[in-house]
Enzyme design. Structure first.
Site, PDB file in Angstrom:
ATOM      1  N   ARG A  82    -101.962  -6.347-106.987  1.00 22.16           N
ATOM      2  CA  ARG A  82    -101.921  -5.466-108.161  1.00 22.16           C
ATOM      3  C   ARG A  82    -102.464  -6.203-109.390  1.00 22.16           C
ATOM      4  O   ARG A  82    -103.163  -5.623-110.210  1.00 22.16           O
ATOM      5  CB  ARG A  82    -100.502  -4.954-108.403  1.00 22.16           C
ATOM      6  CG  ARG A  82    -100.461  -3.918-109.529  1.00 22.16           C
ATOM      7  CD  ARG A  82     -99.129  -3.207-109.620  1.00 22.16           C
ATOM      8  NE  ARG A  82     -98.051  -4.127-109.950  1.00 22.16           N
ATOM      9  CZ  ARG A  82     -96.759  -3.816-109.906  1.00 22.16           C
ATOM     10  NH1 ARG A  82     -96.394  -2.600-109.528  1.00 22.16           N
ATOM     11  NH2 ARG A  82     -95.837  -4.701-110.226  1.00 22.16           N
ATOM     12  N   LYS A 183    -101.138  -2.849-114.797  1.00 26.28           N
ATOM     13  CA  LYS A 183     -99.938  -3.365-115.478  1.00 26.28           C
ATOM     14  C   LYS A 183    -100.399  -4.178-116.682  1.00 26.28           C
ATOM     15  O   LYS A 183    -100.440  -5.413-116.641  1.00 26.28           O
ATOM     16  CB  LYS A 183     -99.106  -4.187-114.492  1.00 26.28           C
ATOM     17  CG  LYS A 183     -97.645  -4.288-114.914  1.00 26.28           C
ATOM     18  CD  LYS A 183     -96.775  -4.685-113.743  1.00 26.28           C
ATOM     19  CE  LYS A 183     -95.388  -5.075-114.167  1.00 26.28           C
ATOM     20  NZ  LYS A 183     -94.627  -4.039-114.842  1.00 26.28           N
ATOM     21  N   GLU A 219     -93.403   8.943-115.023  1.00 21.57           N
ATOM     22  CA  GLU A 219     -92.686   7.664-114.905  1.00 21.57           C
ATOM     23  C   GLU A 219     -91.393   7.691-115.693  1.00 21.57           C
ATOM     24  O   GLU A 219     -91.252   8.443-116.652  1.00 21.57           O
ATOM     25  CB  GLU A 219     -93.540   6.517-115.445  1.00 21.57           C
ATOM     26  CG  GLU A 219     -94.835   6.371-114.711  1.00 21.57           C
ATOM     27  CD  GLU A 219     -95.192   4.934-114.437  1.00 21.57           C
ATOM     28  OE1 GLU A 219     -94.347   4.166-113.945  1.00 21.57           O
ATOM     29  OE2 GLU A 219     -96.342   4.581-114.711  1.00 21.57           O
TER      30      GLU A 219
HETATM   31  N1  PLP Z   1     -93.783   1.783-113.609  1.00 22.12           N
HETATM   32  C1  PLP Z   1     -93.879   0.970-114.678  1.00 22.12           C
HETATM   33  C2  PLP Z   1     -94.461   1.510-115.932  1.00 22.12           C
HETATM   34  C3  PLP Z   1     -93.415  -0.360-114.587  1.00 22.12           C
HETATM   35  O1  PLP Z   1     -93.485  -1.172-115.640  1.00 22.12           O
HETATM   36  C4  PLP Z   1     -92.857  -0.814-113.380  1.00 22.12           C
HETATM   37  C5  PLP Z   1     -92.374  -2.193-113.265  1.00 22.12           C
HETATM   38  O2  PLP Z   1     -93.016  -3.061-112.826  1.00 22.12           O
HETATM   39  C6  PLP Z   1     -92.803   0.069-112.287  1.00 22.12           C
HETATM   40  C7  PLP Z   1     -93.266   1.360-112.446  1.00 22.12           C
HETATM   41  C8  PLP Z   1     -92.262  -0.376-110.962  1.00 22.12           C
HETATM   42  O3  PLP Z   1     -93.119  -1.263-110.320  1.00 22.12           O
HETATM   43  P1  PLP Z   1     -92.558  -2.355-109.319  1.00 22.12           P
HETATM   44  O4  PLP Z   1     -91.717  -1.644-108.344  1.00 22.12           O
HETATM   45  O5  PLP Z   1     -93.766  -2.959-108.715  1.00 22.12           O
HETATM   46  O6  PLP Z   1     -91.777  -3.318-110.125  1.00 22.12           O
HETATM   47  C1  COI Z   2     -90.584  -4.916-113.790  1.00 19.97           C
HETATM   48  O1  COI Z   2     -89.878  -4.089-113.222  1.00 19.97           O
HETATM   49  O2  COI Z   2     -90.819  -6.016-113.323  1.00 19.97           O
HETATM   50  C2  COI Z   2     -91.208  -4.619-115.064  1.00 19.97           C
HETATM   51  O3  COI Z   2     -92.219  -5.182-115.326  1.00 19.97           O
HETATM   52  C3  COI Z   2     -90.554  -3.650-115.947  1.00 19.97           C
HETATM   53  C4  COI Z   2     -90.374  -4.067-117.380  1.00 19.97           C
HETATM   54  C5  COI Z   2     -89.366  -5.142-117.587  1.00 19.97           C
HETATM   55  C6  COI Z   2     -91.638  -4.295-118.104  1.00 19.97           C
END
Ligand code: PLP
Ligand code: COI
Length: 339
Positions: A82, A183, A219
């Site tokens: 990612r 991200k 989201e």
């Molecule tokens: N959506 C957003 C906007 C986020 O910041 C995150 C966190 O990382 C997620 C979704 C969930 O992603 P992940 O499960 O890879 O942490």
């Molecule tokens: C995560 O879930 O790791 C995120 O990046 C979410 C937030 C703390 C920015």
């Protein structure tokens, strides 16, 4: 900071300076092999593109202490991938997967004393890439930094695995063909004011609708949305402006293979929430946070219960966290041992 002063039972999601962080520079077309340093300050040019034009991206992942004392990383290859996609989107050089995972392991080992005991949270890793070096034009930076630091964390949303209420926001965090799927810091800058307003109004965070029509849930703050129907379906939004979460990806697989649910990536219409018997937010920081209610205009839509966790949400939570902490065998390759 001494780890003796950490109360492992009271960990939230706050910055703590730990012992070592990883630092690598991209100069003359390549990443150097990186070093561990005690210094938590970066000294960068005032012209850095990261400061002016938002040329930066980051990741969030966790290392877990297992019952037998060993340490697990959860799907670090997915975070590496990612971050490579985020780097592409912002015209930054990719960090190779091997270097990324090796750096994660180095940081975890160097901060081992900060890993919470089994069952009490995790060591949160924050990898990031920033554009640095003397510059003023709107163009990609001459140099880059790849770094990872680590912090012991507990619950992201106060109260953890209990139902939380969220507020539908009028704002958008990302544009239809923008950077929502990457991200990158700009998405989070755009979310600060709506998130602040939602918290001021007594909600855990806000929920974003699709930026084009404002009719579909996208989201939940910094986490992905899922809903469970009475027909045993696991439904999560499909959209080019949603961040493809690794927790969400994992839950989609577990919902189908271990809970026998039908997994659907599709539209979650804000005017048709009645079809869900349970709903949740999922992410690395949020883990699984049950959604007790969603406030849309003057109506509060309650899902399973405002105070109790639904049975399917609980099963998904048990399966996911069981795999992460090594109690349950996960699908091949999901868990990477650090030591
Ligand atoms: N959506 C957003 C906007 C986020 O910041 C995150 C966190 O990382 C997620 C979704 C969930 O992603 P992940 O499960 O890879 O942490
Ligand atoms: C995560 O879930 O790791 C995120 O990046 C979410 C937030 C703390 C920015």
């Amino acid at each position: 900071m001494s780890n003796e002063s950490i109360n492992w039972d009271k960990l939230g999601f706050d910055y703590i300076k730990t012992d070592k962080r990883y630092l690598s520079y991209f100069r003359n077309g390549e990443w150097d092999k990186g070093t561990l340093t005690e210094d938590n300050q970066l000294h960068i040019s005032e012209g850095s593109t990261a400061l002016h034009y938002g040329q930066q991206c980051f990741e969030g992942m966790k290392a877990y202490r297992c019952k037998d004392g060993s340490i697990n990383l959860f799907r670090p290859d997915q975070n590496a991938l990612r971050m490579q996609r985020s780097c592409d989107r912002l015209l930054m050089p990719q960090v190779p997967t091997e270097q990324f995972i090796d750096a994660c392991k180095q940081v975890v080992k160097a901060n081992e004393r900060f890993i919470p005991p089994y069952g009490k949270g995790a060591l949160y890793l924050r990898p990031f890439v920033i554009g640095v070096g003397d510059n003023i034009g709107v163009r990609t930076a001459p140099e880059f930094i790849f770094s990872i630091f680590a912090i012991p964390v507990g619950s992201y949303f106060k109260g953890g695995m209990t139902p939380h209420k969220f507020l539908i926001s009028d704002y958008d965090r990302a544009a239809p063909q923008g950077t929502g799927a990457a991200k990158v810091g700009g998405n989070y800058a755009a979310s600060l004011q709506p998130g602040y307003k939602a918290k001021q109004a007594g909600f855990a965070d806000c929920i974003y609708l699709d930026p084009l029509t404002h009719t579909k849930i996208e989201e939940v703050g910094s986490a992905n949305f899922f809903g469970i129907t009475a027909n045993n379906e696991f439904i999560t939004p499909k959209s080019a402006s949603v961040l493809p979460g690794i927790t969400r990806l994992s839950l989609m697989e577990l919902a189908q293979s271990r809970l026998g649910l039908k997994v659907i990536e599709g539209d979650v219409l804000i005017n048709n929430l009645d079809r869900f018997v349970e709903a949740g937010a999922c992410g690395t920081a949020a883990v699984i946070t049950p959604i007790g209610g969603i406030q849309y205009g003057d109506k509060l839509h309650v899902f399973y219960s405002e105070s109790e966790v639904g049975p399917v949400t609980q099963k998904l939570y048990n399966e996911l966290t069981g795999i992460q902490s090594g109690d349950i065998e996960g699908p091949a390759g999901w868990v990477v041992k650090v030591a």
